[in-house]
Write a protein that holds these residues in place. Structure first.
Motif, PDB file in Angstrom:
ATOM      1  N   GLU A 126      38.479  49.521  32.870  1.00 25.29           N
ATOM      2  CA  GLU A 126      38.960  49.783  34.226  1.00 25.29           C
ATOM      3  C   GLU A 126      40.239  50.615  34.209  1.00 25.29           C
ATOM      4  O   GLU A 126      40.451  51.454  35.096  1.00 25.29           O
ATOM      5  N   SER A 127      41.095  50.392  33.211  1.00 28.53           N
ATOM      6  CA  SER A 127      42.288  51.245  33.075  1.00 28.53           C
ATOM      7  C   SER A 127      41.885  52.709  32.909  1.00 28.53           C
ATOM      8  O   SER A 127      42.449  53.604  33.542  1.00 28.53           O
ATOM      9  N   GLY A 183      41.186  58.109  35.081  1.00 29.64           N
ATOM     10  CA  GLY A 183      40.287  59.235  35.323  1.00 29.64           C
ATOM     11  C   GLY A 183      40.180  59.569  36.793  1.00 29.64           C
ATOM     12  O   GLY A 183      40.111  60.753  37.173  1.00 29.64           O
ATOM     13  N   ALA A 184      40.148  58.538  37.649  1.00 32.39           N
ATOM     14  CA  ALA A 184      40.080  58.773  39.095  1.00 32.39           C
ATOM     15  C   ALA A 184      41.329  59.479  39.595  1.00 32.39           C
ATOM     16  O   ALA A 184      41.258  60.398  40.435  1.00 32.39           O
ATOM     17  N   LEU A 244      41.648  51.611  44.429  1.00 32.42           N
ATOM     18  CA  LEU A 244      41.524  50.288  43.827  1.00 32.42           C
ATOM     19  C   LEU A 244      40.085  49.979  43.406  1.00 32.42           C
ATOM     20  O   LEU A 244      39.863  49.148  42.522  1.00 32.42           O
ATOM     21  N   GLY A 245      39.114  50.661  44.016  1.00 34.14           N
ATOM     22  CA  GLY A 245      37.723  50.438  43.644  1.00 34.14           C
ATOM     23  C   GLY A 245      37.410  50.833  42.217  1.00 34.14           C
ATOM     24  O   GLY A 245      36.385  50.421  41.658  1.00 34.14           O
ATOM     25  N   HIS A 287      35.825  42.149  46.379  1.00 27.01           N
ATOM     26  CA  HIS A 287      36.563  42.318  47.639  1.00 27.01           C
ATOM     27  C   HIS A 287      37.723  41.332  47.716  1.00 27.01           C
ATOM     28  O   HIS A 287      38.825  41.687  48.184  1.00 27.01           O
ATOM     29  N   GLU A 288      37.482  40.106  47.241  1.00 26.69           N
ATOM     30  CA  GLU A 288      38.555  39.103  47.295  1.00 26.69           C
ATOM     31  C   GLU A 288      39.752  39.530  46.441  1.00 26.69           C
ATOM     32  O   GLU A 288      40.907  39.273  46.802  1.00 26.69           O
ATOM     33  N   ASP A 289      39.484  40.159  45.292  1.00 27.09           N
ATOM     34  CA  ASP A 289      40.576  40.622  44.439  1.00 27.09           C
ATOM     35  C   ASP A 289      41.367  41.731  45.117  1.00 27.09           C
ATOM     36  O   ASP A 289      42.606  41.761  45.047  1.00 27.09           O
ATOM     37  N   THR A 290      40.653  42.650  45.770  1.00 31.46           N
ATOM     38  CA  THR A 290      41.343  43.732  46.484  1.00 31.46           C
ATOM     39  C   THR A 290      42.241  43.163  47.571  1.00 31.46           C
ATOM     40  O   THR A 290      43.406  43.573  47.719  1.00 31.46           O
ATOM     41  N   ASP A 291      41.719  42.206  48.350  1.00 36.29           N
ATOM     42  CA  ASP A 291      42.529  41.594  49.413  1.00 36.29           C
ATOM     43  C   ASP A 291      43.758  40.911  48.834  1.00 36.29           C
ATOM     44  O   ASP A 291      44.861  40.997  49.403  1.00 36.29           O
TER      45      ASP A 291
END
Length: 294
Positions: free
Chosen positions: A245-246, A251-252, A270-271, A277-281
């Motif tokens: 994910e890093s 890259g994004a 963040l995607g 979704h809970e982690d993003t919130d």
């Protein structure tokens, strides 16, 4: 083809050349597993580079990677071999047509279990491919019965197929087993392996990984991403981000032509680093400014 023989330092450099930056302890354990002919059992949180290690080993050694993805309910037929029933049926019909009603049942049955009808699943393919790297991924998802079956195959580097005979590997595969520790793997399997627990990399090594895997990333952005991801891992998330994910986040950001990570850009991307979704919130509620400032 003989299995490549590398010194400890040569293996570490070869892994680094693939973009996999192993710490000295992991590089040493991987070298010893190869030298001693033992499976390497890697345990750790998701995203710490267990699966990537097997891929890097195959690339570094110039060997085929054969992957067995374990899952709940996996059995020997899915992992080892099966028979191509469709082709066997066509073969039997062809024999019947050619025999003009005088088919020898015993000979027909023997001909059904010819090698051309044998379907290699990952374990059998690994035994018949010499040498290779065998990745048994997420062994903790399989049940006890499958674990015992796998133990026998790894011990003997051979398998007996009742209808066909015994198949023995010319060279045992270089085997890497991984576990996310969703359950404890039995001691009998661990005793036969060299063991290594993988942690998330420290800040300096994660920055180095980003430089290796994300060409063109600046030092400031690499530090920002690595620092922010380390902050995310300290929160109580359903799925803390791993190294993959890093790399995706970096890259994004490069794809957006960013050379710094600000709160607005972080919110929009963040995607790439969070998958629930809970982690993003939870991260947004904690405040991205605080995360980046830390």
């Amino acid at each position: 083809m003989e299995r490549p023989t590398l010194s400890q330092d040569e293996l570490a450099r070869s892994l680094e050349a693939t973009g996999y930056l192993a710490d000295p302890e992991l590089a040493t354990t991987a070298f010893l597993a190869m030298r001693m002919g033992k499976p390497l059992f890697c345990e750790g949180e998701p995203g710490t580079g267990k699966t990537s290690l097997a891929k890097a080993l195959a690339e570094a050694l110039g060997l085929t990677l054969i992957r067995l993805q374990c899952h709940e309910g996996i059995d020997a037929a899915q992992a080892l071999y099966d028979w191509d029933f469709g082709r066997q049926l066509l073969h039997l019909r062809a024999l019947e047509a050619a025999s003009d009603g005088h088919l020898d049942a015993e000979q027909a049955e023997k001909s059904l279990y010819d090698e051309r009808f044998l379907l290699d699943r990952p374990l059998l393919r690994a035994l018949r491919t010499a040498p290779c790297v065998l990745l048994v991924d997420e062994i903790d998802r399989a049940d006890d019965e499958f674990e015992a079956f796998l133990l026998q195959v790894l011990d003997e580097a051979s398998v007996s197929i009742p209808e066909f005979g015994e198949i023995t590997a010319r060279q045992p595969p270089i085997t890497v087993l991984t576990s996310n520790r969703t359950r404890e793997v039995h001691d009998a399997l661990k005793r036969r392996c060299l063991y290594h627990w993988l942690e998330h990399p420290d800040l300096a090594r994660e920055v180095a990984i980003l430089h290796s895997r994300v060409p063109g990333i600046g030092d400031a952005l690499a530090h920002q991403v690595a620092t922010a991801v380390r902050g995310l891992r300290e929160l109580e998330l359903l799925k803390p981000p791993g190294v993959a994910e890093s790399i995706d986040w970096a890259g994004a950001l490069l794809a957006l032509d960013r050379d710094v990570l600000d709160a607005q850009t972080a919110a929009h991307t963040l995607g790439a680093v969070l998958k629930y979704h809970e982690d993003t919130d939870r991260v947004l509620a904690a405040g991205l400014e605080n995360l980046l400032a830390s």
